[in-house]
Design a protein around this motif. Structure first.
Motif, PDB file in Angstrom:
ATOM      1  N   LEU A 155     126.964 -16.672  52.591  1.00 43.60           N
ATOM      2  CA  LEU A 155     126.281 -15.378  52.554  1.00 43.60           C
ATOM      3  C   LEU A 155     125.020 -15.394  51.689  1.00 43.60           C
ATOM      4  O   LEU A 155     124.301 -14.400  51.616  1.00 43.60           O
ATOM      5  CB  LEU A 155     127.240 -14.298  52.042  1.00 43.60           C
ATOM      6  CG  LEU A 155     128.408 -13.973  52.972  1.00 43.60           C
ATOM      7  CD1 LEU A 155     129.371 -13.016  52.289  1.00 43.60           C
ATOM      8  CD2 LEU A 155     127.904 -13.386  54.283  1.00 43.60           C
ATOM      9  N   GLY A 156     124.783 -16.513  50.991  1.00 45.78           N
ATOM     10  CA  GLY A 156     123.581 -16.643  50.184  1.00 45.78           C
ATOM     11  C   GLY A 156     123.716 -16.180  48.750  1.00 45.78           C
ATOM     12  O   GLY A 156     122.727 -16.085  48.042  1.00 45.78           O
ATOM     13  N   PHE A 157     124.926 -15.873  48.311  1.00 51.66           N
ATOM     14  CA  PHE A 157     125.118 -15.441  46.917  1.00 51.66           C
ATOM     15  C   PHE A 157     125.067 -16.610  45.943  1.00 51.66           C
ATOM     16  O   PHE A 157     124.697 -16.436  44.789  1.00 51.66           O
ATOM     17  CB  PHE A 157     126.450 -14.711  46.749  1.00 51.66           C
ATOM     18  CG  PHE A 157     126.530 -13.419  47.513  1.00 51.66           C
ATOM     19  CD1 PHE A 157     125.561 -12.442  47.364  1.00 51.66           C
ATOM     20  CD2 PHE A 157     127.567 -13.179  48.381  1.00 51.66           C
ATOM     21  CE1 PHE A 157     125.622 -11.251  48.066  1.00 51.66           C
ATOM     22  CE2 PHE A 157     127.645 -11.992  49.097  1.00 51.66           C
ATOM     23  CZ  PHE A 157     126.672 -11.028  48.940  1.00 51.66           C
ATOM     24  N   ILE A 158     125.471 -17.797  46.405  1.00 52.94           N
ATOM     25  CA  ILE A 158     125.494 -19.009  45.584  1.00 52.94           C
ATOM     26  C   ILE A 158     124.690 -20.062  46.331  1.00 52.94           C
ATOM     27  O   ILE A 158     124.849 -20.241  47.539  1.00 52.94           O
ATOM     28  CB  ILE A 158     126.934 -19.514  45.365  1.00 52.94           C
ATOM     29  CG1 ILE A 158     127.762 -18.467  44.635  1.00 52.94           C
ATOM     30  CG2 ILE A 158     126.946 -20.815  44.591  1.00 52.94           C
ATOM     31  CD1 ILE A 158     129.230 -18.817  44.529  1.00 52.94           C
ATOM     32  N   ASN A 159     123.822 -20.787  45.613  1.00 52.24           N
ATOM     33  CA  ASN A 159     122.973 -21.777  46.277  1.00 52.24           C
ATOM     34  C   ASN A 159     123.699 -23.082  46.585  1.00 52.24           C
ATOM     35  O   ASN A 159     123.547 -23.635  47.663  1.00 52.24           O
ATOM     36  CB  ASN A 159     121.740 -22.070  45.429  1.00 52.24           C
ATOM     37  CG  ASN A 159     120.805 -20.889  45.382  1.00 52.24           C
ATOM     38  OD1 ASN A 159     120.770 -20.092  46.305  1.00 52.24           O
ATOM     39  ND2 ASN A 159     120.054 -20.763  44.297  1.00 52.24           N
ATOM     40  N   ASN A 160     124.461 -23.614  45.665  1.00 51.00           N
ATOM     41  CA  ASN A 160     125.062 -24.925  45.847  1.00 51.00           C
ATOM     42  C   ASN A 160     126.529 -24.863  45.462  1.00 51.00           C
ATOM     43  O   ASN A 160     126.868 -24.751  44.288  1.00 51.00           O
ATOM     44  CB  ASN A 160     124.324 -25.957  44.990  1.00 51.00           C
ATOM     45  CG  ASN A 160     124.739 -27.369  45.330  1.00 51.00           C
ATOM     46  OD1 ASN A 160     125.442 -27.603  46.306  1.00 51.00           O
ATOM     47  ND2 ASN A 160     124.305 -28.312  44.516  1.00 51.00           N
ATOM     48  N   PHE A 161     127.405 -24.949  46.448  1.00 53.87           N
ATOM     49  CA  PHE A 161     128.836 -24.872  46.150  1.00 53.87           C
ATOM     50  C   PHE A 161     129.616 -25.676  47.174  1.00 53.87           C
ATOM     51  O   PHE A 161     129.514 -25.438  48.372  1.00 53.87           O
ATOM     52  CB  PHE A 161     129.337 -23.425  46.180  1.00 53.87           C
ATOM     53  CG  PHE A 161     130.773 -23.271  45.782  1.00 53.87           C
ATOM     54  CD1 PHE A 161     131.116 -23.147  44.460  1.00 53.87           C
ATOM     55  CD2 PHE A 161     131.781 -23.285  46.727  1.00 53.87           C
ATOM     56  CE1 PHE A 161     132.431 -23.017  44.079  1.00 53.87           C
ATOM     57  CE2 PHE A 161     133.102 -23.171  46.367  1.00 53.87           C
ATOM     58  CZ  PHE A 161     133.426 -23.032  45.028  1.00 53.87           C
ATOM     59  N   GLY A 162     130.405 -26.618  46.696  1.00 50.00           N
ATOM     60  CA  GLY A 162     131.380 -27.308  47.519  1.00 50.00           C
ATOM     61  C   GLY A 162     130.814 -28.279  48.547  1.00 50.00           C
ATOM     62  O   GLY A 162     129.631 -28.355  48.784  1.00 50.00           O
ATOM     63  N   THR A 163     131.741 -29.049  49.108  1.00 51.32           N
ATOM     64  CA  THR A 163     131.416 -30.029  50.134  1.00 51.32           C
ATOM     65  C   THR A 163     132.413 -29.896  51.273  1.00 51.32           C
ATOM     66  O   THR A 163     133.411 -29.184  51.163  1.00 51.32           O
ATOM     67  CB  THR A 163     131.508 -31.452  49.563  1.00 51.32           C
ATOM     68  OG1 THR A 163     132.853 -31.690  49.147  1.00 51.32           O
ATOM     69  CG2 THR A 163     130.566 -31.663  48.386  1.00 51.32           C
ATOM     70  N   ASP A 164     132.147 -30.596  52.366  1.00 47.69           N
ATOM     71  CA  ASP A 164     133.099 -30.593  53.477  1.00 47.69           C
ATOM     72  C   ASP A 164     134.413 -31.247  53.065  1.00 47.69           C
ATOM     73  O   ASP A 164     135.482 -30.797  53.458  1.00 47.69           O
ATOM     74  CB  ASP A 164     132.511 -31.321  54.684  1.00 47.69           C
ATOM     75  CG  ASP A 164     131.395 -30.530  55.333  1.00 47.69           C
ATOM     76  OD1 ASP A 164     131.385 -29.294  55.181  1.00 47.69           O
ATOM     77  OD2 ASP A 164     130.543 -31.146  55.993  1.00 47.69           O
TER      78      ASP A 164
END
Length: 50
Positions: free
Chosen positions: A25-34
């Motif tokens: 949703l664009g609230f966080i720029n960089n989070f998690g991986t596949d």
């Protein structure tokens, strides 16, 4: 004790998936991986199964 661990796993995987949703949703720029998503889903599935 197993119930507590299953609850912890379920809450942890849910928190991870909420973070992935916030990224989408664009609230966080960089989070998690596949890979992290696969692990979180696996943990959540086993916790729900227990």
């Amino acid at each position: 004790m197993l119930n507590s661990l299953a609850t912890l796993g379920e809450l942890g995987s849910a928190a991870y998936m909420l973070g992935k949703g916030a990224k989408a949703l664009g609230f966080i720029n960089n989070f998690g991986t596949d890979t992290g998503q696969i692990v979180a889903n696996t943990i959540g599935t086993f916790s729900d199964g227990y």
